[in-house]
Design a protein around this motif. Structure first.
Motif, PDB file in Angstrom:
ATOM      1  N   UNK A 228      -0.352  12.211  32.597  1.00  0.00           N
ATOM      2  CA  UNK A 228       0.910  11.497  32.595  1.00  0.00           C
ATOM      3  C   UNK A 228       2.078  12.453  32.556  1.00  0.00           C
ATOM      4  N   UNK A 229       3.205  11.941  32.134  1.00  0.00           N
ATOM      5  CA  UNK A 229       4.422  12.740  32.016  1.00  0.00           C
ATOM      6  C   UNK A 229       4.193  13.853  30.995  1.00  0.00           C
ATOM      7  N   UNK A 230       4.390  15.115  31.386  1.00  0.00           N
ATOM      8  CA  UNK A 230       4.148  16.209  30.432  1.00  0.00           C
ATOM      9  C   UNK A 230       4.974  16.084  29.156  1.00  0.00           C
ATOM     10  N   UNK A 231       6.245  15.766  29.292  1.00  0.00           N
ATOM     11  CA  UNK A 231       7.096  15.660  28.113  1.00  0.00           C
ATOM     12  C   UNK A 231       6.592  14.579  27.171  1.00  0.00           C
ATOM     13  N   UNK A 232       6.326  13.402  27.695  1.00  0.00           N
ATOM     14  CA  UNK A 232       5.877  12.309  26.837  1.00  0.00           C
ATOM     15  C   UNK A 232       4.484  12.566  26.254  1.00  0.00           C
ATOM     16  N   UNK A 233       3.616  13.208  27.022  1.00  0.00           N
ATOM     17  CA  UNK A 233       2.283  13.534  26.507  1.00  0.00           C
ATOM     18  C   UNK A 233       2.382  14.514  25.341  1.00  0.00           C
ATOM     19  N   UNK A 234       3.262  15.498  25.463  1.00  0.00           N
ATOM     20  CA  UNK A 234       3.426  16.471  24.373  1.00  0.00           C
ATOM     21  C   UNK A 234       4.042  15.800  23.151  1.00  0.00           C
ATOM     22  N   UNK A 235       5.089  15.010  23.362  1.00  0.00           N
ATOM     23  CA  UNK A 235       5.727  14.319  22.242  1.00  0.00           C
ATOM     24  C   UNK A 235       4.747  13.393  21.528  1.00  0.00           C
TER      25      UNK A 235
ATOM     26  N   UNK B 237       0.907  12.251  16.992  1.00  0.00           N
ATOM     27  CA  UNK B 237      -0.471  11.921  16.619  1.00  0.00           C
ATOM     28  C   UNK B 237      -1.109  12.989  15.737  1.00  0.00           C
ATOM     29  N   UNK B 238      -0.817  14.240  16.029  1.00  0.00           N
ATOM     30  CA  UNK B 238      -1.470  15.334  15.309  1.00  0.00           C
ATOM     31  C   UNK B 238      -0.774  15.694  14.005  1.00  0.00           C
ATOM     32  N   UNK B 239       0.445  15.203  13.827  1.00  0.00           N
ATOM     33  CA  UNK B 239       1.184  15.557  12.613  1.00  0.00           C
ATOM     34  C   UNK B 239       1.689  16.985  12.634  1.00  0.00           C
ATOM     35  N   UNK B 240       1.875  17.539  13.829  1.00  0.00           N
ATOM     36  CA  UNK B 240       2.348  18.924  13.950  1.00  0.00           C
ATOM     37  C   UNK B 240       3.702  19.067  13.262  1.00  0.00           C
ATOM     38  N   UNK B 241       3.927  20.237  12.670  1.00  0.00           N
ATOM     39  CA  UNK B 241       5.220  20.474  12.034  1.00  0.00           C
ATOM     40  C   UNK B 241       6.028  21.544  12.753  1.00  0.00           C
ATOM     41  N   UNK B 242       5.491  22.062  13.876  1.00  0.00           N
ATOM     42  CA  UNK B 242       6.180  23.096  14.654  1.00  0.00           C
ATOM     43  C   UNK B 242       5.543  23.124  16.042  1.00  0.00           C
TER      44      UNK B 242
ATOM     45  N   UNK C 201      -9.864  32.566  24.642  1.00  0.00           N
ATOM     46  CA  UNK C 201      -9.044  33.757  24.449  1.00  0.00           C
ATOM     47  C   UNK C 201      -8.188  33.644  23.193  1.00  0.00           C
ATOM     48  N   UNK C 202      -7.552  32.501  23.014  1.00  0.00           N
ATOM     49  CA  UNK C 202      -6.665  32.301  21.862  1.00  0.00           C
ATOM     50  C   UNK C 202      -7.447  32.333  20.553  1.00  0.00           C
ATOM     51  N   UNK C 203      -8.652  31.781  20.556  1.00  0.00           N
ATOM     52  CA  UNK C 203      -9.441  31.728  19.323  1.00  0.00           C
ATOM     53  C   UNK C 203      -9.823  33.103  18.788  1.00  0.00           C
ATOM     54  N   UNK C 204      -9.717  34.125  19.616  1.00  0.00           N
ATOM     55  CA  UNK C 204      -9.967  35.476  19.118  1.00  0.00           C
ATOM     56  C   UNK C 204      -8.953  35.835  18.037  1.00  0.00           C
ATOM     57  N   UNK C 205      -7.721  35.328  18.176  1.00  0.00           N
ATOM     58  CA  UNK C 205      -6.663  35.593  17.196  1.00  0.00           C
ATOM     59  C   UNK C 205      -6.407  34.421  16.253  1.00  0.00           C
ATOM     60  N   UNK C 206      -6.672  33.198  16.742  1.00  0.00           N
ATOM     61  CA  UNK C 206      -6.412  31.988  15.947  1.00  0.00           C
ATOM     62  C   UNK C 206      -7.673  31.126  15.982  1.00  0.00           C
ATOM     63  N   UNK C 207      -8.623  31.398  15.089  1.00  0.00           N
ATOM     64  CA  UNK C 207      -9.920  30.717  15.142  1.00  0.00           C
ATOM     65  C   UNK C 207      -9.848  29.191  15.041  1.00  0.00           C
ATOM     66  N   UNK C 208      -8.796  28.660  14.440  1.00  0.00           N
ATOM     67  CA  UNK C 208      -8.695  27.213  14.269  1.00  0.00           C
ATOM     68  C   UNK C 208      -7.942  26.524  15.409  1.00  0.00           C
ATOM     69  N   UNK C 209      -7.582  27.275  16.431  1.00  0.00           N
ATOM     70  CA  UNK C 209      -6.831  26.699  17.555  1.00  0.00           C
ATOM     71  C   UNK C 209      -7.639  25.592  18.228  1.00  0.00           C
ATOM     72  N   UNK C 210      -6.940  24.564  18.662  1.00  0.00           N
ATOM     73  CA  UNK C 210      -7.556  23.462  19.393  1.00  0.00           C
ATOM     74  C   UNK C 210      -6.772  23.220  20.670  1.00  0.00           C
ATOM     75  N   UNK C 211      -7.323  22.401  21.545  1.00  0.00           N
ATOM     76  CA  UNK C 211      -6.631  22.067  22.781  1.00  0.00           C
ATOM     77  C   UNK C 211      -6.829  20.597  23.096  1.00  0.00           C
ATOM     78  N   UNK C 212      -5.972  20.091  23.956  1.00  0.00           N
ATOM     79  CA  UNK C 212      -6.081  18.702  24.392  1.00  0.00           C
ATOM     80  C   UNK C 212      -5.533  18.619  25.809  1.00  0.00           C
TER      81      UNK C 212
END
Length: 98
Positions: free
Chosen positions: A40-47, A52-57, A25-36
């Motif tokens: 484990x702990x949601x907070x620590x997994x996201x952090x 790891x991904x070098x996200x800036x936002x 669904x998301x790729x219809x608007x954001x073709x480069x979207x990825x998922x993972x």
């Protein structure tokens, strides 16, 4: 505990399917979207993923359980605000369809 392992595997399978559907669904608007899918702990997994991904936002949905819920259960959104090393936007999660 075999029953617990079976439950965890079933939950992982359902989460994988749900995530794949959402990504389609998301790729219809954001073709480069990825998922993972992480365990484990949601907070620590996201952090960890942010690092790891070098996200800036980061954008995180919040169910808005209120102050008492945060005090008793904690909040991934609250933890992201406190611990994220990149700007983090907290948005209200859409209500589940009934």
């Amino acid at each position: 505990f075999p029953a617990m392992n079976a439950f965890q595997e079933e939950a992982k399978l359902r989460a994988t399917r749900k995530l794949a559907d959402l990504l389609t669904t998301v790729r219809a608007d954001v073709p480069t979207a990825t998922s993972k899918l992480a365990e484990g702990s949601p907070l620590h997994a996201i952090l960890d993923h942010v690092t790891e991904s070098g996200a800036d936002f980061v954008v995180v949905g919040s169910h808005g359980h209120g102050v008492l819920g945060v005090l008793l259960l904690g909040s991934v959104a609250e933890g992201m605000v406190r611990k994220a090393t990149v700007p983090t936007l907290i948005v209200p999660a859409a209500p589940e369809p009934t």
